[in-house]
Design a protein around this motif. Structure first.
Motif, PDB file in Angstrom:
ATOM      1  N   PRO A 117       5.638  -2.327   7.531  1.00 58.29           N
ATOM      2  CA  PRO A 117       6.603  -2.402   6.421  1.00 58.29           C
ATOM      3  C   PRO A 117       5.941  -2.584   5.059  1.00 58.29           C
ATOM      4  O   PRO A 117       6.589  -2.377   4.029  1.00 58.29           O
ATOM      5  CB  PRO A 117       7.473  -3.616   6.784  1.00 58.29           C
ATOM      6  CG  PRO A 117       6.629  -4.435   7.703  1.00 58.29           C
ATOM      7  CD  PRO A 117       5.787  -3.456   8.465  1.00 58.29           C
ATOM      8  N   ASP A 118       4.667  -2.967   5.044  1.00 57.51           N
ATOM      9  CA  ASP A 118       3.956  -3.139   3.781  1.00 57.51           C
ATOM     10  C   ASP A 118       3.402  -1.825   3.248  1.00 57.51           C
ATOM     11  O   ASP A 118       2.817  -1.792   2.158  1.00 57.51           O
ATOM     12  CB  ASP A 118       2.809  -4.130   3.954  1.00 57.51           C
ATOM     13  CG  ASP A 118       1.830  -3.724   5.055  1.00 57.51           C
ATOM     14  OD1 ASP A 118       2.283  -3.147   6.069  1.00 57.51           O
ATOM     15  OD2 ASP A 118       0.613  -3.958   4.904  1.00 57.51           O
ATOM     16  N   ILE A 119       3.583  -0.732   3.997  1.00 50.49           N
ATOM     17  CA  ILE A 119       3.053   0.567   3.585  1.00 50.49           C
ATOM     18  C   ILE A 119       4.211   1.512   3.301  1.00 50.49           C
ATOM     19  O   ILE A 119       5.105   1.685   4.137  1.00 50.49           O
ATOM     20  CB  ILE A 119       2.138   1.164   4.661  1.00 50.49           C
ATOM     21  CG1 ILE A 119       0.911   0.255   4.872  1.00 50.49           C
ATOM     22  CG2 ILE A 119       1.692   2.568   4.269  1.00 50.49           C
ATOM     23  CD1 ILE A 119      -0.052   0.762   5.934  1.00 50.49           C
ATOM     24  N   ALA A 120       4.188   2.120   2.114  1.00 49.19           N
ATOM     25  CA  ALA A 120       5.194   3.107   1.727  1.00 49.19           C
ATOM     26  C   ALA A 120       4.536   4.476   1.642  1.00 49.19           C
ATOM     27  O   ALA A 120       3.385   4.600   1.207  1.00 49.19           O
ATOM     28  CB  ALA A 120       5.807   2.740   0.378  1.00 49.19           C
ATOM     29  N   LEU A 137       0.410  18.068   7.445  1.00 45.51           N
ATOM     30  CA  LEU A 137       0.721  17.322   8.669  1.00 45.51           C
ATOM     31  C   LEU A 137       1.161  15.895   8.347  1.00 45.51           C
ATOM     32  O   LEU A 137       0.805  14.936   9.023  1.00 45.51           O
ATOM     33  CB  LEU A 137      -0.487  17.316   9.612  1.00 45.51           C
ATOM     34  CG  LEU A 137      -0.969  18.703  10.089  1.00 45.51           C
ATOM     35  CD1 LEU A 137      -2.248  18.571  10.912  1.00 45.51           C
ATOM     36  CD2 LEU A 137       0.120  19.411  10.882  1.00 45.51           C
ATOM     37  N   GLY A 138       1.959  15.793   7.290  1.00 42.35           N
ATOM     38  CA  GLY A 138       2.379  14.482   6.811  1.00 42.35           C
ATOM     39  C   GLY A 138       3.173  13.678   7.822  1.00 42.35           C
ATOM     40  O   GLY A 138       3.135  12.446   7.812  1.00 42.35           O
ATOM     41  N   GLU A 139       3.870  14.375   8.727  1.00 43.35           N
ATOM     42  CA  GLU A 139       4.649  13.648   9.726  1.00 43.35           C
ATOM     43  C   GLU A 139       3.740  12.863  10.672  1.00 43.35           C
ATOM     44  O   GLU A 139       4.133  11.803  11.189  1.00 43.35           O
ATOM     45  CB  GLU A 139       5.543  14.613  10.515  1.00 43.35           C
ATOM     46  CG  GLU A 139       4.836  15.554  11.461  1.00 43.35           C
ATOM     47  CD  GLU A 139       4.182  16.756  10.791  1.00 43.35           C
ATOM     48  OE1 GLU A 139       3.571  17.570  11.513  1.00 43.35           O
ATOM     49  OE2 GLU A 139       4.302  16.885   9.553  1.00 43.35           O
ATOM     50  N   LYS A 140       2.507  13.353  10.875  1.00 41.48           N
ATOM     51  CA  LYS A 140       1.580  12.623  11.738  1.00 41.48           C
ATOM     52  C   LYS A 140       1.082  11.352  11.052  1.00 41.48           C
ATOM     53  O   LYS A 140       0.889  10.314  11.700  1.00 41.48           O
ATOM     54  CB  LYS A 140       0.418  13.523  12.140  1.00 41.48           C
ATOM     55  CG  LYS A 140       0.852  14.684  13.034  1.00 41.48           C
ATOM     56  CD  LYS A 140      -0.312  15.339  13.742  1.00 41.48           C
ATOM     57  CE  LYS A 140       0.196  16.368  14.747  1.00 41.48           C
ATOM     58  NZ  LYS A 140      -0.880  16.961  15.568  1.00 41.48           N
ATOM     59  N   ILE A 141       0.894  11.421   9.751  1.00 39.79           N
ATOM     60  CA  ILE A 141       0.526  10.214   9.003  1.00 39.79           C
ATOM     61  C   ILE A 141       1.692   9.229   9.011  1.00 39.79           C
ATOM     62  O   ILE A 141       1.502   8.022   9.211  1.00 39.79           O
ATOM     63  CB  ILE A 141       0.105  10.585   7.572  1.00 39.79           C
ATOM     64  CG1 ILE A 141      -1.242  11.324   7.607  1.00 39.79           C
ATOM     65  CG2 ILE A 141       0.016   9.343   6.685  1.00 39.79           C
ATOM     66  CD1 ILE A 141      -1.734  11.803   6.277  1.00 39.79           C
ATOM     67  N   ARG A 142       2.905   9.748   8.836  1.00 37.87           N
ATOM     68  CA  ARG A 142       4.090   8.879   8.888  1.00 37.87           C
ATOM     69  C   ARG A 142       4.188   8.174  10.241  1.00 37.87           C
ATOM     70  O   ARG A 142       4.388   6.954  10.308  1.00 37.87           O
ATOM     71  CB  ARG A 142       5.344   9.721   8.644  1.00 37.87           C
ATOM     72  CG  ARG A 142       6.657   8.918   8.687  1.00 37.87           C
ATOM     73  CD  ARG A 142       7.842   9.844   8.889  1.00 37.87           C
ATOM     74  NE  ARG A 142       7.749  10.536  10.176  1.00 37.87           N
ATOM     75  CZ  ARG A 142       8.156  11.789  10.380  1.00 37.87           C
ATOM     76  NH1 ARG A 142       8.670  12.510   9.411  1.00 37.87           N
ATOM     77  NH2 ARG A 142       8.039  12.327  11.586  1.00 37.87           N
ATOM     78  N   ILE A 163       0.847  -1.184   0.000  1.00 36.18           N
ATOM     79  CA  ILE A 163       0.000   0.000   0.000  1.00 36.18           C
ATOM     80  C   ILE A 163       0.885   1.239   0.000  1.00 36.18           C
ATOM     81  O   ILE A 163       1.843   1.333   0.767  1.00 36.18           O
ATOM     82  CB  ILE A 163      -0.936   0.023   1.235  1.00 36.18           C
ATOM     83  CG1 ILE A 163      -1.852  -1.201   1.236  1.00 36.18           C
ATOM     84  CG2 ILE A 163      -1.765   1.309   1.256  1.00 36.18           C
ATOM     85  CD1 ILE A 163      -2.671  -1.347   2.515  1.00 36.18           C
ATOM     86  N   VAL A 164       0.566   2.178  -0.871  1.00 38.84           N
ATOM     87  CA  VAL A 164       1.251   3.468  -0.926  1.00 38.84           C
ATOM     88  C   VAL A 164       0.279   4.525  -0.419  1.00 38.84           C
ATOM     89  O   VAL A 164      -0.886   4.567  -0.840  1.00 38.84           O
ATOM     90  CB  VAL A 164       1.703   3.806  -2.358  1.00 38.84           C
ATOM     91  CG1 VAL A 164       2.413   5.164  -2.385  1.00 38.84           C
ATOM     92  CG2 VAL A 164       2.614   2.710  -2.904  1.00 38.84           C
ATOM     93  N   VAL A 165       0.738   5.375   0.487  1.00 36.94           N
ATOM     94  CA  VAL A 165      -0.087   6.458   1.029  1.00 36.94           C
ATOM     95  C   VAL A 165       0.620   7.779   0.748  1.00 36.94           C
ATOM     96  O   VAL A 165       1.776   7.961   1.168  1.00 36.94           O
ATOM     97  CB  VAL A 165      -0.288   6.294   2.555  1.00 36.94           C
ATOM     98  CG1 VAL A 165      -1.129   7.443   3.109  1.00 36.94           C
ATOM     99  CG2 VAL A 165      -0.941   4.946   2.868  1.00 36.94           C
TER     100      VAL A 165
END
Length: 234
Positions: free
Chosen positions: A73-76, A61-66, A54-56
């Motif tokens: 590990p399956d999400i990039a 506020l991208g750091e909060k999503i990160r 999965i790519v998001v």
């Protein structure tokens, strides 16, 4: 040809302006609705459909999503320094999405399933030789939190057509779909809407759609949260 549908993208880079003041400190995909964030609900559906990568994308506020997705590990992540809209966002993420058709889900909508999960229905309806995009539509009359005129009609063969000059259309686009990488051949650079590519596919007879048979919800404002939560819990 067997299509694996092992990859997917969740569009989570929007500013969520209508959801302020909540989204001044929380990105809209991380707003909890009935006890679970909208982003997690989208990922849950993809996990259940057997997606393994999965790519998001993220911006506001991208750091909060990160941080929220740490340990998966399956999400990039596909960060955007400048908002690229839906088309530009997926185009940037293409190197992470493989060379087969993939799911794309908006992180600011919610849906409940009908008799068969929506992503399974999309996968079963996909015809690789004649489709570049397959959209999940929903009747405008039963959509919760939507007050627009609708997006598409369907002809007798089940093919979608734009509302055009009509005042209303019976179906809206849910934000759930399958796209093929070939849809992005000669795509514009930078910021653009996926609608540009839908219209091109439509002109070549390679845009298809099915109608969702469950519930669909758009949480547009803080005031809409209680009613959507009540419907979900029911």
């Amino acid at each position: 040809m067997t299509v694996p549908f092992s990859h997917a993208m969740v569009l989570a880079a929007g500013l969520g302006l209508r959801m302020r003041p909540i989204t001044l400190t929380v990105p809209k995909p991380l707003v909890a609705v009935a006890g679970r964030t909208m982003l997690d609900r989208a990922i849950d559906a993809l996990d259940a459909a057997g997606v393994t990568r999965i790519v998001v994308n993220c911006h506001w506020l991208g750091e909060k999503i990160r941080d929220h997705l740490a340990g998966r590990p399956d999400i990039a992540l596909s960060p955007e320094d400048e908002l690229l809209e839906t088309g530009g966002g997926v185009t940037r993420a293409l190197p992470l999405l493989g060379d087969a058709p993939f799911f794309v889900v908006n992180a600011d909508i919610l849906w409940t399933e009908g008799a068969v999960p929506a992503l399974e229905r999309l996968r079963a309806a996909w015809e690789d030789e004649r489709m570049d995009a397959l959209l999940l539509l929903h009747p405008t009359t039963t959509a919760v939190g939507h007050d627009g005129p609708g997006d598409f009609t369907l002809d007798s063969d089940g093919l979608p057509h734009r509302r055009g000059n009509a005042a209303v259309a019976p179906y809206l686009f849910t934000g759930v779909q399958i796209l093929h990488p070939r849809l992005f051949e000669a795509a514009p650079e930078g910021r653009f809407s996926l609608n540009v590519l839908y219209d091109r596919a439509l002109s070549h007879g390679r845009l298809a759609a099915i109608v969702h048979d469950g519930g669909w919800f758009h949480v547009g404002t803080p005031e809409a949260l209680p009613s959507v939560e009540a419907r979900l819990r029911a």
